[in-house]
Motif scaffolding. Structure first.
Motif, PDB file in Angstrom:
ATOM      1  N   GLU A  97       0.820  -1.200   0.000  1.00 33.97           N
ATOM      2  CA  GLU A  97       0.000   0.000   0.000  1.00 33.97           C
ATOM      3  C   GLU A  97       0.855   1.250   0.000  1.00 33.97           C
ATOM      4  O   GLU A  97       1.892   1.314   0.648  1.00 33.97           O
ATOM      5  CB  GLU A  97      -0.885   0.036   1.245  1.00 33.97           C
ATOM      6  N   ALA A  98       0.396   2.230  -0.726  1.00 32.18           N
ATOM      7  CA  ALA A  98       1.073   3.528  -0.716  1.00 32.18           C
ATOM      8  C   ALA A  98       0.471   4.363   0.406  1.00 32.18           C
ATOM      9  O   ALA A  98      -0.740   4.490   0.517  1.00 32.18           O
ATOM     10  CB  ALA A  98       0.883   4.228  -2.049  1.00 32.18           C
ATOM     11  N   VAL A  99       1.319   4.893   1.234  1.00 30.23           N
ATOM     12  CA  VAL A  99       0.863   5.725   2.341  1.00 30.23           C
ATOM     13  C   VAL A  99       0.988   7.178   1.919  1.00 30.23           C
ATOM     14  O   VAL A  99       2.059   7.629   1.549  1.00 30.23           O
ATOM     15  CB  VAL A  99       1.707   5.464   3.610  1.00 30.23           C
ATOM     16  N   SER A 100      -0.130   7.891   1.943  1.00 29.77           N
ATOM     17  CA  SER A 100      -0.085   9.303   1.548  1.00 29.77           C
ATOM     18  C   SER A 100       0.031  10.164   2.802  1.00 29.77           C
ATOM     19  O   SER A 100      -0.682   9.968   3.775  1.00 29.77           O
ATOM     20  CB  SER A 100      -1.328   9.679   0.758  1.00 29.77           C
ATOM     21  N   LYS A 101       0.947  11.091   2.758  1.00 29.35           N
ATOM     22  CA  LYS A 101       1.120  12.031   3.864  1.00 29.35           C
ATOM     23  C   LYS A 101       0.370  13.301   3.524  1.00 29.35           C
ATOM     24  O   LYS A 101       0.535  13.859   2.446  1.00 29.35           O
ATOM     25  CB  LYS A 101       2.602  12.369   4.067  1.00 29.35           C
ATOM     26  N   ARG A 102      -0.449  13.732   4.439  1.00 28.55           N
ATOM     27  CA  ARG A 102      -1.217  14.956   4.250  1.00 28.55           C
ATOM     28  C   ARG A 102      -0.379  16.125   4.747  1.00 28.55           C
ATOM     29  O   ARG A 102       0.171  16.096   5.834  1.00 28.55           O
ATOM     30  CB  ARG A 102      -2.518  14.855   5.042  1.00 28.55           C
ATOM     31  N   ILE A 103      -0.273  17.151   3.930  1.00 24.98           N
ATOM     32  CA  ILE A 103       0.458  18.343   4.333  1.00 24.98           C
ATOM     33  C   ILE A 103      -0.531  19.283   5.005  1.00 24.98           C
ATOM     34  O   ILE A 103      -1.527  19.687   4.401  1.00 24.98           O
ATOM     35  CB  ILE A 103       1.124  19.032   3.128  1.00 24.98           C
ATOM     36  N   ALA A 104      -0.266  19.609   6.254  1.00 23.91           N
ATOM     37  CA  ALA A 104      -1.173  20.470   7.007  1.00 23.91           C
ATOM     38  C   ALA A 104      -0.938  21.926   6.631  1.00 23.91           C
ATOM     39  O   ALA A 104       0.198  22.398   6.609  1.00 23.91           O
ATOM     40  CB  ALA A 104      -0.957  20.279   8.494  1.00 23.91           C
ATOM     41  N   ILE A 105      -2.013  22.616   6.297  1.00 26.90           N
ATOM     42  CA  ILE A 105      -1.941  24.043   6.025  1.00 26.90           C
ATOM     43  C   ILE A 105      -2.101  24.751   7.357  1.00 26.90           C
ATOM     44  O   ILE A 105      -3.091  24.554   8.062  1.00 26.90           O
ATOM     45  CB  ILE A 105      -3.057  24.468   5.051  1.00 26.90           C
ATOM     46  N   ILE A 106      -1.116  25.555   7.683  1.00 25.71           N
ATOM     47  CA  ILE A 106      -1.149  26.253   8.962  1.00 25.71           C
ATOM     48  C   ILE A 106      -1.434  27.727   8.695  1.00 25.71           C
ATOM     49  O   ILE A 106      -0.596  28.449   8.159  1.00 25.71           O
ATOM     50  CB  ILE A 106       0.171  26.088   9.727  1.00 25.71           C
TER      51      ILE A 106
END
Length: 106
Positions: A2-11
């Motif tokens: 499985e490909a794990v997607s990292k979510r980029i948090a908008i701050i």
């Protein structure tokens, strides 16, 4: 695999009276102000996801969902405001049962 997607948090930048986690959590209410000391800074508040709040910070599900909802709204440009909980269903179960029993006998 499985490909794990990292979510980029908008701050978002702090704006108005909301310049630290304490003022933000106090504004959203519902007992979230007691978690002020768990967030190191503004970035930490907006980077924390549900699993971090649960495992690392020990925040319960109701407050966790509430904080995540308001951080999302803040990203969209909506400043936090207090939303009161409903007073409609505040009667205890025993009181509801007693009322129903009285109504049946009337």
């Amino acid at each position: 695999m499985e490909a794990v997607s990292k979510r980029i948090a908008i701050i978002p930048r702090p704006r108005g009276q909301f310049n630290d986690p304490g003022s933000f959590l106090k504004a959203i209410g519902r007992g979230c102000e007691k978690f002020t000391d768990k967030f190191k800074d503004w970035d930490h508040l907006f980077r924390a996801d549900a699993s971090v709040m649960k495992k690392d910070l020990g925040i319960g599900p109701k407050q966790r969902k509430w904080i995540l909802m308001w951080t999302n709204k803040y990203r969209l440009g909506i400043n936090p405001y207090l939303i009161q909980t409903s007073k409609k269903h505040t009667m205890k179960r025993s009181e509801r049962l007693a009322r129903a029993k009285r109504r049946r006998h009337d």
